[in-house]
Motif scaffolding. Structure first.
Motif, PDB file in Angstrom:
ATOM      1  N   ARG A  94      -4.694 -16.718  21.485  1.00 49.82           N
ATOM      2  CA  ARG A  94      -3.885 -15.762  20.716  1.00 49.82           C
ATOM      3  C   ARG A  94      -3.647 -14.486  21.512  1.00 49.82           C
ATOM      4  NH1 ARG A  94      -5.289 -11.610  17.840  1.00 49.82           N
ATOM      5  NH2 ARG A  94      -7.479 -12.173  17.698  1.00 49.82           N
TER       6      ARG A  94
ATOM      7  N   THR B 130      -0.290 -12.152  20.314  1.00 48.50           N
ATOM      8  CA  THR B 130       0.058 -12.391  18.916  1.00 48.50           C
ATOM      9  C   THR B 130      -1.086 -11.910  18.040  1.00 48.50           C
ATOM     10  OG1 THR B 130       1.263 -14.366  19.611  1.00 48.50           O
ATOM     11  CG2 THR B 130       0.778 -14.156  17.275  1.00 48.50           C
TER      12      THR B 130
ATOM     13  N   ILE C 168       0.455 -14.780  12.897  1.00 46.73           N
ATOM     14  CA  ILE C 168       0.160 -16.200  12.690  1.00 46.73           C
ATOM     15  C   ILE C 168       0.179 -16.513  11.198  1.00 46.73           C
ATOM     16  CG2 ILE C 168      -1.570 -18.021  12.957  1.00 46.73           C
ATOM     17  CD1 ILE C 168      -2.494 -16.574  15.497  1.00 46.73           C
TER      18      ILE C 168
ATOM     19  N   TYR D 232      -2.761 -23.502  16.437  1.00 46.33           N
ATOM     20  CA  TYR D 232      -2.881 -22.655  17.622  1.00 46.33           C
ATOM     21  C   TYR D 232      -2.314 -23.367  18.847  1.00 46.33           C
ATOM     22  CZ  TYR D 232      -5.718 -18.720  15.908  1.00 46.33           C
ATOM     23  OH  TYR D 232      -6.150 -17.580  15.301  1.00 46.33           O
TER      24      TYR D 232
END
Length: 164
Positions: A55, A60, A65, A93
């Motif tokens: 991530r 992000t 998410i 993911y």
């Protein structure tokens, strides 16, 4: 040491995902010599860190998410803390961050951490395939394995030999 001049390798942003994950692979490689209980803890922490680093590499946030998926911020945060396991989040993911290949590589490193003999067996197979068929296995360097050390039984000096 002055912390203003300190650069931690875990925080450094590399240009490739593999290089960004190197601290995890280093941690797993050095955990091979630990006890089984300590290994399990290192592996558990590394799995959690793997998804966090995915991530972070893609820059992000958890909220982003959550906005694009059916998971709440609390579920994602719990997953990243290691409190809960979710195959759906793992797949999310990998799909979102295009990390299927990296996940496969990571799982291989975990198996090698649990059983270091796997690496030496792979190197032996890689050497055999290279010698017999000229096939090179990916992610295996058959030339880096350390040879077995031999015991020296006797060394004769050239000067000690008697001439006949």
């Amino acid at each position: 040491m002055n912390t203003h001049n300190e650069v931690r390798i875990e925080d450094f942003q590399f240009q490739s995902l593999r290089k960004f994950m190197l601290p995890l692979y280093w941690r797993l490689r050095h955990a091979e010599l630990l006890t089984d209980e300590e290994k399990k803890e290192v592996i558990r922490r590394s799995i959690r860190d793997f998804f966090i680093r995915l991530r972070k590499f893609r820059q992000t946030s958890i909220e982003e998410i959550s906005d694009t998926s059916s998971f709440s911020v609390e579920e994602i945060a719990s997953f990243e803390k290691g409190d809960s396991k979710s195959k759906d989040l793992e797949q999310l993911y990998c799909k979102r961050f295009h990390a299927w290949h990296e996940l496969e590589y990571f799982e291989t490193r975990i198996r090698e951490c649990q059983n270091p003999d796997i690496r030496t067996q792979k190197q032996a197979i890689a050497k055999d395939l290279l010698k017999r068929h000229g096939i090179i296995l990916p992610d295996v360097n058959p030339f880096t394995s350390k040879p077995q050390h031999a015991d020296v039984i006797c060394i004769e000096s050239r000067t000690s030999k008697k001439e006949i």
